[in-house]
Design an enzyme around this catalytic site. Structure first.
Site, PDB file in Angstrom:
ATOM      1  N   TYR A 146       0.853  -1.188   0.000  1.00 32.44           N
ATOM      2  CA  TYR A 146       0.000   0.000   0.000  1.00 32.44           C
ATOM      3  C   TYR A 146       0.884   1.231   0.000  1.00 32.44           C
ATOM      4  CZ  TYR A 146      -3.442   3.433   1.667  1.00 32.44           C
ATOM      5  OH  TYR A 146      -4.255   4.530   1.819  1.00 32.44           O
ATOM      6  N   ASP A 198       9.300   2.652  -0.126  1.00 26.75           N
ATOM      7  CA  ASP A 198       8.264   3.347   0.626  1.00 26.75           C
ATOM      8  C   ASP A 198       8.429   2.957   2.103  1.00 26.75           C
ATOM      9  OD1 ASP A 198       6.058   4.410   1.816  1.00 26.75           O
ATOM     10  OD2 ASP A 198       4.583   3.473   0.470  1.00 26.75           O
ATOM     11  N   LYS A 239       4.383   8.899   8.839  1.00 26.16           N
ATOM     12  CA  LYS A 239       4.039   8.425  10.188  1.00 26.16           C
ATOM     13  C   LYS A 239       4.973   8.967  11.284  1.00 26.16           C
ATOM     14  CE  LYS A 239       1.013   4.884   8.521  1.00 26.16           C
ATOM     15  NZ  LYS A 239       1.111   4.464   7.138  1.00 26.16           N
TER      16      LYS A 239
END
Ligand code: PLP
Length: 426
Positions: free
Chosen positions: A147, A242, A270
């Site tokens: 994702y 990523d 994050k």
């Protein structure tokens, strides 16, 4: 730790449903796939959050891995309060942006130049645009179950919340938008090599989660990770890691440090914003040079490099550079995982773990890719989730997500969790 009936949360959900689609601002929060309704949070501290019915939960979601220092870390919160007292946004550069950029680069040296954005979605979207601008090529290769946020061309065979909807992708994305997106199976070296042998010279970027966390935790084989570097170097393709979850999580320098493989570009998110909306993309200086105002690739943001988020990020990264931080977290996680392995033995459950992240799959076999995760028993997981909730523990509400151990998950807390897991799965 008995749990009150969630009367206020239920009412809050009813009210939210009348104004917010599905009652939530991000789908997994609705807890639909685990057969219940959302909790509404009042406050959080350390490893705990409290809902509006005054139930206290041990949190293993930790805002999806953001709070490696625990919720509401005193110095992180204070740094944000101090920043906001000086003004919360200017649209004019501040010193904090350079300070945080330097700290990120010190931890992840492959990010020779980097730019801040507001979310992981923006970071991956921008990194891919840069890679395309730099190579003059169109094709993007991604892996099944990885994702990278919700940009149109990335919502193909994606993990996270997308994995719980039936068509495993999204409506509202025209075919033409995904024409240049190629999806390969994760951890499959042969499929990767054979695709690049044929089409490698047309591929602008290969993007991956170096440790997959959005189909549950799935660790790459060493051979697979090495192959991603080899084929991209051979064909002049930009390799993008990523690391929105893994950055500052698996080590200070992320998965690339842990596995010793250097990508051309990296995205982080994050943890880097210390709980505020910030993420970054960056990489080799010669690649990043294509960005406006120096080059022809456009990218911008009204709130990018927001001073409050920068302050929280600076304080977070400072605390993470304390000697021994990651070693301690790793050891604590090691002990927890070793005991957890004993508990689940012979129970038809597979435990995947990397560092302080783990997932329990209600699945008999090994879980190495998206197809394996799909064989997991969702109904059994849903019962487990609700059982844990009754015991005052909020695990990540899907098998397609990770659980996160923070500095504030003390051995005592972890012991209680182990006992609860044991009771819940029985
Ligand atoms: C969370 C995540 C994203 C998206 O970040 P947002 O801030 O939610 O847009 C992208 N990539 C990975 C690996 C993630 O875990």
């Amino acid at each position: 730790m008995g749990i009150n009936e969630r009367i206020k949360s239920a009412a809050a959900f009813e009210q939210a449903l009348k104004v917010i689609p599905g009652g939530v601002n991000s789908p997994v929060r609705a807890l639909k796939s685990v057969g219940t309704t959302p909790l509404f949070v009042k406050e959080a501290k350390g490893a705990y959050f409290t809902d509006i019915d005054d139930n206290r939960f041990i949190d293993f979601c930790m805002s999806w891995g953001v709070f490696i220092l625990g919720h509401n870390n005193e110095r992180v919160s204070q740094s944000a309060i101090d920043a906001v007292s000086r003004g919360s946004s200017y649209g004019i550069p501040t010193l904090a942006e350079t300070t945080l950029a330097e700290k990120v680069r010190e931890a992840i040296p492959s990010m020779e130049r980097l730019r801040f954005v507001n979310s992981g979605t923006e970071a991956t979207m921008s990194a891919i645009r840069v890679a395309r601008g730099y190579t003059g090529r169109n094709i993007l290769v991604k892996f099944e179950g990885n994702y990278h946020g919700h940009a149109d061309h990335l919502l193909v065979s994606a993990g996270s919340g997308v994995a719980t909807i039936t068509n495993a992708s999204s409506a509202g994305v025209p075919d033409g938008f995904v024409k240049y997106t190629v999806v390969l199976p994760y951890n499959d070296v042969d499929a990767l090599r054979s695709y690049f042998n044929e089409h490698g010279d047309e591929v602008a970027a290969l993007i991956l989660e170096p440790v997959a966390c959005n189909m549950g935790v799935v660790t790459p084989t060493e051979e697979f990770l090495k192959a991603t570097r080899e084929v991209t170097s051979q064909h002049g393709t930009v390799l993008i890691f990523d690391e929105v979850i893994t950055g500052f999580r698996l080590s200070r320098g992320g998965a690339q440090q842990r596995f010793g493989i250097t990508p051309d570009m990296t995205t982080v998110g994050k943890i880097v914003g210390g709980g505020f909306p910030a993420a970054a993309f960056g990489g080799r200086a010669d690649i990043m040079k294509v960005l406006a105002p120096d080059g022809p690739v456009y990218q911008a943001g009204t709130l990018s490099g927001n001073p409050v988020a920068m302050a929280a990020g600076i304080e977070t990264l400072s605390q993470l550079s304390r000697p021994g931080f990651y070693e301690e977290l790793e050891q604590r996680s090691d002990r927890f995982i070793a005991q957890l392995e004993k508990i689940i033995e012979g129970k038809g459950i597979t435990l995947n773990r990397c560092g302080s992240m783990f997932t329990l799959f209600f699945n008999d076999g090994p879980v190495r890719n998206f197809q394996d995760t799909k064989r997991s028993d969702q109904e059994r997981f849903a019962r487990y989730f609700r059982n844990m909730l009754q015991r005052g523990i909020y695990v990540s509400p899907s098998q397609f997500e990770g659980n996160f151990i923070s500095e504030t998950h003390t051995p005592e807390i972890l012991d209680y969790v182990l006992q609860s897991i044991s009771e819940s799965i029985d």
